[in-house]
Motif scaffolding. Sequence first.
Motif, mmCIF file in Angstrom:
data_model
loop_
_atom_site.group_PDB
_atom_site.id
_atom_site.type_symbol
_atom_site.label_atom_id
_atom_site.label_comp_id
_atom_site.label_asym_id
_atom_site.label_seq_id
_atom_site.Cartn_x
_atom_site.Cartn_y
_atom_site.Cartn_z
ATOM 1 N N ARG A 312 0.833 -1.205 0.000
ATOM 2 C CA ARG A 312 0.000 0.000 0.000
ATOM 3 C C ARG A 312 0.870 1.259 0.000
ATOM 4 O O ARG A 312 1.863 1.351 0.732
ATOM 5 N N ALA A 313 0.471 2.232 -0.797
ATOM 6 C CA ALA A 313 1.110 3.557 -0.856
ATOM 7 C C ALA A 313 2.592 3.494 -1.218
ATOM 8 O O ALA A 313 3.349 4.425 -0.948
ATOM 9 N N THR A 314 3.011 2.408 -1.852
ATOM 10 C CA THR A 314 4.404 2.296 -2.310
ATOM 11 C C THR A 314 4.552 2.953 -3.675
ATOM 12 O O THR A 314 3.646 2.889 -4.514
ATOM 13 N N GLN A 315 5.696 3.569 -3.907
ATOM 14 C CA GLN A 315 5.956 4.252 -5.173
ATOM 15 C C GLN A 315 7.134 3.584 -5.883
ATOM 16 O O GLN A 315 8.225 3.469 -5.313
ATOM 17 N N VAL A 316 6.889 3.150 -7.108
ATOM 18 C CA VAL A 316 7.945 2.579 -7.947
ATOM 19 C C VAL A 316 8.240 3.587 -9.057
ATOM 20 O O VAL A 316 7.327 4.028 -9.764
ATOM 21 N N GLY A 317 9.505 3.952 -9.202
ATOM 22 C CA GLY A 317 9.900 4.985 -10.169
ATOM 23 C C GLY A 317 9.817 4.530 -11.616
ATOM 24 O O GLY A 317 9.369 3.420 -11.925
ATOM 25 N N LYS A 318 10.308 5.383 -12.523
ATOM 26 C CA LYS A 318 10.252 5.109 -13.958
ATOM 27 C C LYS A 318 11.341 4.125 -14.381
ATOM 28 O O LYS A 318 12.446 4.135 -13.838
ATOM 29 N N TRP A 319 11.009 3.298 -15.376
ATOM 30 C CA TRP A 319 11.963 2.373 -15.990
ATOM 31 C C TRP A 319 12.631 1.452 -14.955
ATOM 32 O O TRP A 319 13.794 1.090 -15.085
ATOM 33 N N SER A 320 11.896 1.081 -13.930
ATOM 34 C CA SER A 320 12.417 0.140 -12.934
ATOM 35 C C SER A 320 11.861 -1.250 -13.205
ATOM 36 O O SER A 320 10.835 -1.421 -13.867
ATOM 37 N N ARG A 321 12.558 -2.240 -12.653
ATOM 38 C CA ARG A 321 12.139 -3.641 -12.835
ATOM 39 C C ARG A 321 12.004 -4.293 -11.463
ATOM 40 O O ARG A 321 12.976 -4.366 -10.698
ATOM 41 N N VAL A 322 10.800 -4.742 -11.139
ATOM 42 C CA VAL A 322 10.523 -5.436 -9.873
ATOM 43 C C VAL A 322 10.111 -6.861 -10.242
ATOM 44 O O VAL A 322 9.073 -7.070 -10.874
ATOM 45 N N GLU A 323 10.935 -7.827 -9.846
ATOM 46 C CA GLU A 323 10.691 -9.194 -10.329
ATOM 47 C C GLU A 323 10.948 -10.217 -9.235
ATOM 48 O O GLU A 323 11.892 -10.096 -8.451
ATOM 49 N N GLY A 324 10.092 -11.225 -9.180
ATOM 50 C CA GLY A 324 10.267 -12.337 -8.258
ATOM 51 C C GLY A 324 10.305 -13.655 -9.020
ATOM 52 O O GLY A 324 10.182 -13.693 -10.244
ATOM 53 N N THR A 325 10.481 -14.742 -8.257
ATOM 54 C CA THR A 325 10.511 -16.086 -8.839
ATOM 55 C C THR A 325 9.274 -16.840 -8.367
ATOM 56 O O THR A 325 9.073 -16.975 -7.153
ATOM 57 N N PRO A 326 8.442 -17.334 -9.283
ATOM 58 C CA PRO A 326 7.236 -18.053 -8.849
ATOM 59 C C PRO A 326 7.604 -19.371 -8.176
ATOM 60 O O PRO A 326 8.603 -20.005 -8.526
ATOM 61 N N CYS A 327 6.807 -19.757 -7.193
ATOM 62 C CA CYS A 327 7.022 -21.047 -6.508
ATOM 63 C C CYS A 327 5.714 -21.827 -6.544
ATOM 64 O O CYS A 327 5.121 -22.128 -5.508
ATOM 65 N N ASP A 328 5.251 -22.112 -7.758
ATOM 66 C CA ASP A 328 3.969 -22.794 -7.945
ATOM 67 C C ASP A 328 4.097 -24.292 -7.677
ATOM 68 O O ASP A 328 5.198 -24.848 -7.704
ATOM 69 N N PRO A 329 2.969 -24.982 -7.441
ATOM 70 C CA PRO A 329 3.011 -26.442 -7.300
ATOM 71 C C PRO A 329 3.540 -27.098 -8.576
ATOM 72 O O PRO A 329 3.392 -26.542 -9.671
ATOM 73 N N ASN A 330 4.155 -28.257 -8.414
ATOM 74 C CA ASN A 330 4.699 -28.993 -9.560
ATOM 75 C C ASN A 330 3.560 -29.405 -10.493
ATOM 76 O O ASN A 330 2.709 -30.216 -10.117
ATOM 77 N N PRO A 331 3.516 -28.863 -11.727
ATOM 78 C CA PRO A 331 2.394 -29.182 -12.629
ATOM 79 C C PRO A 331 2.407 -30.627 -13.118
ATOM 80 O O PRO A 331 1.410 -31.122 -13.636
ATOM 81 N N ASN A 332 3.532 -31.314 -12.961
ATOM 82 C CA ASN A 332 3.643 -32.695 -13.439
ATOM 83 C C ASN A 332 3.190 -33.714 -12.396
ATOM 84 O O ASN A 332 3.148 -34.905 -12.672
ATOM 85 N N LYS A 333 2.887 -33.236 -11.182
ATOM 86 C CA LYS A 333 2.420 -34.133 -10.124
ATOM 87 C C LYS A 333 0.944 -33.894 -9.853
ATOM 88 O O LYS A 333 0.566 -32.796 -9.443
ATOM 89 N N PRO A 334 0.100 -34.888 -10.081
ATOM 90 C CA PRO A 334 -1.324 -34.715 -9.762
ATOM 91 C C PRO A 334 -1.503 -34.422 -8.269
ATOM 92 O O PRO A 334 -0.814 -35.006 -7.432
ATOM 93 N N PHE A 335 -2.410 -33.529 -7.949
ATOM 94 C CA PHE A 335 -2.779 -33.159 -6.573
ATOM 95 C C PHE A 335 -1.661 -32.441 -5.815
ATOM 96 O O PHE A 335 -1.739 -32.289 -4.597
ATOM 97 N N ALA A 336 -0.612 -31.989 -6.510
ATOM 98 C CA ALA A 336 0.476 -31.284 -5.818
ATOM 99 C C ALA A 336 -0.039 -29.974 -5.241
ATOM 100 O O ALA A 336 -0.818 -29.251 -5.862
ATOM 101 N N LYS A 337 0.391 -29.656 -4.012
ATOM 102 C CA LYS A 337 0.017 -28.406 -3.346
ATOM 103 C C LYS A 337 1.217 -27.449 -3.348
ATOM 104 O O LYS A 337 2.313 -27.794 -3.761
ATOM 105 N N MET A 338 0.960 -26.230 -2.842
ATOM 106 C CA MET A 338 2.039 -25.248 -2.710
ATOM 107 C C MET A 338 3.093 -25.760 -1.747
ATOM 108 O O MET A 338 2.772 -26.212 -0.649
ATOM 109 N N ASP A 339 4.351 -25.695 -2.167
ATOM 110 C CA ASP A 339 5.439 -25.955 -1.226
ATOM 111 C C ASP A 339 5.701 -24.685 -0.434
ATOM 112 O O ASP A 339 5.546 -23.579 -0.951
ATOM 113 N N ASN A 340 6.099 -24.838 0.806
ATOM 114 C CA ASN A 340 6.448 -23.681 1.626
ATOM 115 C C ASN A 340 7.909 -23.798 2.058
ATOM 116 O O ASN A 340 8.201 -24.173 3.199
ATOM 117 N N PRO A 341 8.826 -23.516 1.127
ATOM 118 C CA PRO A 341 10.244 -23.665 1.463
ATOM 119 C C PRO A 341 10.655 -22.655 2.529
ATOM 120 O O PRO A 341 10.036 -21.598 2.659
#
Length: 390
Positions: A312-341
Motif C-alpha cells: 500500500r502507498a508504495t511508489q515505484v519509479g520510472k523504468w524500474s524492474r521489480v521481479e520475483g521467482t514463482p514457486c507454484d506447485p509442480n504441474p507434473n504431479k497430480p494433486f500437488a500443493k504449494m510448497d512452503n520452502p
Amino acid sequence: MIQHHVEACVRVPNLKEILILGYYPPSELQQFITDMIQEYKVNIRYLQEFTALGTAGGMYHFRDQICSGNPDAFFVLNGDVCADLPLQELFSFHQSKNALVSVLATEATRQQSLLYGCMVRDELTSEVKHYVEKPSTFVSTLISCGVYVFSTEVFQIMSSVFNNKQSDYYSDNNHSTKEASCMQLEQEVLMPLAGTGKFFAMPTTTWWSQLKSAGSAIYANRHYLHLYQDKNPQRLAESRAKDASNDSRCNIIGDVHVHPTASVHPSATLGPNVSVGAGAEIGPGVRIKESIILSGASIADHSLVLHSIVGRATQVGKWSRVEGTPCDPNPNKPFAKMDNPPLFNMDGRLNPSITIIGCSVTVPSEVILLNSIVLPYKELTRSFKNEIIL
C-alpha cells in the motif's frame, strides 16, 4: 482472504450470522467488518480471544455466542485457507449423514500429505475411520481442507475435553502442563471422534490451497481471478478495443481485476493474473504480470512488475524492474500443493521467491529489485538482488 470466506458464506441459504474469531485487537478489524456488513448485508461480529486458545479453545470459549439463535449447525473455516468452497454441498452432505462433524477433504501427494491432517475414509459410507494431524509416516493422501460443519452437540465433547484438561492442570502442582484453556481441534476433538460413526469427510475436486507464505498469495490470486469468470465476471477488466484510439481502457491479457477507483494509463499492459487495488496509479507503458498491486500504490512510466506484491502507498519509479521467482506447485504431479520452502537455504542465502515490497516504500527510477523482501517505509537508493531490506 477473509472477504473470500465471507463471500462464500453469504451464498449459503438461511445463513444468519458470521463470527470472526481471532487474537487481533478489535480496532484493527472494525473498519473491515463495517465494510463487509454494508457490502454483503449480513450480520458479522468479531470475537477476540483473551489469550491464544488453540484451534478449538476459541470455539469452546465463545460457545454461547455460536449457539445463540439455536442454529441447526455452524461452519468453521480456517483463515489461512483459499478455495472454491462448496459450502452448501458440504452442509447437505452433513445433514444426509446425520453427522456430528463433517470435513471437506482433498487429495495431496504422498510426500506433501505429511504436512496436513490425514484421514482414512470408508469409501461406501464416507465415515472417517482414522485421523492423524501431520503424521510422521504416511497415512493417506486424503487430507483435511480445514473447512468443517459442526452440529452444536460437539460442544458436549469439547466440554469433557476441557474438564479433563482442567483437572489435569490443577492436579499438577507445578502447573507444567499446557495452558488449561487451550484446546486443539485436530488432536483433542477430531482424532478421538474418528471411527465413532459421527465424523464424516466429503472429498472435493475443486481448487484448494493453504496460504503459509507470501508466495502462495500470487498463486491464490490467479485461482480467485479464474473463479470470477463464472461467479463474478463483472469484476474482471476488459481490454481496450483494437484500433480504437479514443478507448481509455488499457491492454488486458487473461484474468485481471482493476478496482474502479484505480487509475491505469491506456498504454499500460496488465495480465495475466493481476489484481490492482483501490486508488492505485499505473503509468504509461507499464507492464505488470502475475502480481498484486495494493491500494494507493504507484507504478511510474515504463516500469515492469513480475511475480511480485507491491504494498500500500508504495511508489515505484520510472523504468524500474521489480521481479520475483514463482514457486507454484509442480504441474507434473497430480494433486500437488504449494510448497512452503524455508526463507533461507542451507548456505544462509535467501531462497528465490516472489518479491514483496511493504507499504509506503519508495523504489527509485531505473533500478532492479529481484527476489527480494522490502520492509515498510524504506527508501531504496540502488538495485537489490536476493536480499531482505530491513
